[in-house]
Design a protein around this motif. Structure first.
Motif, short mmCIF file in Angstrom:
data_model
loop_
_atom_site.label_atom_id
_atom_site.label_comp_id
_atom_site.label_asym_id
_atom_site.label_seq_id
_atom_site.Cartn_x
_atom_site.Cartn_y
_atom_site.Cartn_z
N ASN A 233 -39.85 30.75 143.32
CA ASN A 233 -40.89 31.31 144.17
C ASN A 233 -42.20 30.53 144.13
O ASN A 233 -42.89 30.39 145.14
CB ASN A 233 -41.14 32.78 143.82
CG ASN A 233 -41.51 32.98 142.36
OD1 ASN A 233 -41.51 32.05 141.55
ND2 ASN A 233 -41.83 34.22 142.01
N ARG B 160 -35.46 32.78 144.35
CA ARG B 160 -35.33 32.35 145.74
C ARG B 160 -36.71 32.31 146.37
O ARG B 160 -37.25 33.33 146.76
CB ARG B 160 -34.40 33.29 146.53
CG ARG B 160 -32.96 33.27 146.05
CD ARG B 160 -32.33 31.91 146.29
NE ARG B 160 -30.95 31.86 145.81
CZ ARG B 160 -30.59 31.41 144.61
NH1 ARG B 160 -31.52 30.99 143.76
NH2 ARG B 160 -29.33 31.38 144.25
N SER C 258 -48.70 39.01 142.25
CA SER C 258 -47.40 39.44 141.71
C SER C 258 -47.60 40.30 140.47
O SER C 258 -46.94 41.34 140.32
CB SER C 258 -46.55 38.21 141.36
OG SER C 258 -46.33 37.40 142.49
N THR D 222 -35.06 41.93 151.35
CA THR D 222 -34.15 42.39 150.30
C THR D 222 -34.69 43.63 149.60
O THR D 222 -33.96 44.60 149.36
CB THR D 222 -33.91 41.27 149.26
OG1 THR D 222 -33.31 40.14 149.90
CG2 THR D 222 -33.00 41.76 148.15
N VAL E 283 -34.08 38.01 142.61
CA VAL E 283 -34.18 37.36 143.91
C VAL E 283 -35.61 36.87 144.14
O VAL E 283 -35.83 35.77 144.65
CB VAL E 283 -33.76 38.33 145.04
CG1 VAL E 283 -33.81 37.64 146.39
CG2 VAL E 283 -32.36 38.87 144.77
N TRP E 284 -36.57 37.68 143.75
CA TRP E 284 -37.98 37.34 143.93
C TRP E 284 -38.31 36.01 143.23
O TRP E 284 -38.99 35.15 143.79
CB TRP E 284 -38.84 38.47 143.38
CG TRP E 284 -40.33 38.30 143.57
CD1 TRP E 284 -40.97 37.26 144.17
CD2 TRP E 284 -41.34 39.22 143.16
NE1 TRP E 284 -42.33 37.47 144.16
CE2 TRP E 284 -42.59 38.66 143.56
CE3 TRP E 284 -41.33 40.44 142.51
CZ2 TRP E 284 -43.80 39.31 143.31
CZ3 TRP E 284 -42.54 41.08 142.27
CH2 TRP E 284 -43.74 40.52 142.66
N GLN F 174 -36.98 36.53 152.93
CA GLN F 174 -35.77 37.05 152.31
C GLN F 174 -36.10 38.05 151.21
O GLN F 174 -35.47 39.10 151.10
CB GLN F 174 -34.92 35.92 151.74
CG GLN F 174 -33.66 36.42 151.04
CD GLN F 174 -32.95 35.33 150.25
OE1 GLN F 174 -33.50 34.25 150.04
NE2 GLN F 174 -31.74 35.61 149.80
N VAL F 175 -37.11 37.72 150.40
CA VAL F 175 -37.49 38.59 149.29
C VAL F 175 -37.94 39.95 149.81
O VAL F 175 -37.52 41.00 149.32
CB VAL F 175 -38.59 37.93 148.45
CG1 VAL F 175 -39.16 38.92 147.43
CG2 VAL F 175 -38.06 36.70 147.74
#
Length: 308
Positions: A211, A268, A231, A277, A264-265, A273-274
């Motif tokens: 990321n 990817r 984050s 998802t 995933v975060w 997408q994150v």
């Protein structure tokens, strides 16, 4: 090994079931299986039923995920399931359990990596003689994302210009069906970044990055720091939400499902997408929680940490 015949039945647009402008929503809807299975699992752990329903749904879900060939969906289903088992019993998993589980996940990841064909399942014949050590080594191939991540950072902005707020713009535009806007291309900035790194659009195709590579592409280290602070704030908000609700079953499922999707975060670096998802994998649980919300059951301080 293609349990549901994805390619032959042309399921979910990989081959594909054409739903027109809603096709991508059908692809993302597969992620709804994750919170659904975890809710059934938690119900079985706490009440002993419905065992048969949970087993059948879990097998069907694993069959779909295996056929599609995306390992992260299996990880984000199995890991929260294991954690829910221990959380429901107020115990910490032992180091031996964590070690065996990690080796098992690496072996499964390696097997899928060497036998998968996206949308066509797994081909066991081509890897009939593979060893357990080989599976573990292949499972660790995920670490190659660090090479791509470092390359993207080193190559920007000299080899590839910063993209500014494009990840946020792409995220906002991502839900808009491309059939309604032919000019939409949410992924192009990452394709161009990897193509510039590998000096070939073909070699750069399919190369994932972490990321913070995407964060760096915005404004350099400034955006990495700012996105890191954002984050951290979001994760703190998640913990502050869960802490007083940690004795509530639905809150436990929502929290651990979200934690599982952090894989995933981090792994990817593609913001659209994150976000989608999380929207399909975790948001329904929070919606369900507040739809049936009751006064928060404040957890006693002595129950804050499970006993080993």
């Amino acid at each position: 090994l293609n349990p549901v015949g994805v390619l032959q039945s042309q399921f979910f647009a990989l081959g594909g079931l054409n739903l027109g402008p809603l096709t991508n929503y059908a692809n993302q809807a597969i992620n709804l299986l994750i919170p659904g299975i975890l809710l059934q699992f938690t119900s079985w752990v706490r009440s002993g039923k419905p065992l048969v329903s949970w087993i059948l749904w879990t097998l069907a879900t694993l069959a779909i995920f295996t056929s599609l060939g995306f390992r992260w969906r299996i990880v984000t289903l199995i890991v929260p399931m294991v954690l829910l088992w221990f959380l429901a019993r107020g115990r910490r998993p032992s180091p031996s359990v964590l070690g065996v589980s990690t080796l098992g996940l690496l072996a499964v990841a390696g097997f899928i990596e060497q036998t998968r064909s996206y949308g066509a399942g797994l081909s066991i014949d081509q890897e009939s003689a593979i060893s357990f050590q080989g599976l573990l080594e292949t499972g660790l191939n995920e670490s190659t994302v660090f090479l791509t991540t470092g390359g993207i950072i080193a190559n920007s902005p000299n080899g590839f210009s910063f993209v500014g707020l494009q990840p946020f713009i792409s995220t906002l535009l991502f839900p808009l069906p491309k059939a309604l806007w032919q000019g939409k291309d949410s992924f192009q900035y990452l394709l161009d970044a990897t193509a510039a790194l590998y000096q070939s659009s073909t070699l750069g195709m399919g190369q994932a990055s972490l990321n913070y590579a995407e964060y760096y592409l915005m404004f350099g280290w400034v955006s990495v720091v700012l996105m890191g602070l954002l984050s951290g704030w979001l994760l703190r908000c998640l913990w502050n939400w869960f802490s007083p609700r940690r004795n509530e079953t639905l809150a436990q499922v929502a929290y651990l499902t979200t934690c599982g999707l952090l894989y995933v975060w981090v792994s990817r670096g593609y913001m659209p997408q994150v976000v989608t998802t999380f929207a399909f994998g975790a948001l329904p649980l929070f919606w369900l929680y507040y739809r049936s919300a009751r006064p928060v059951q404040i957890a006693a301080p002595s129950q804050a940490i499970p006993q080993g």
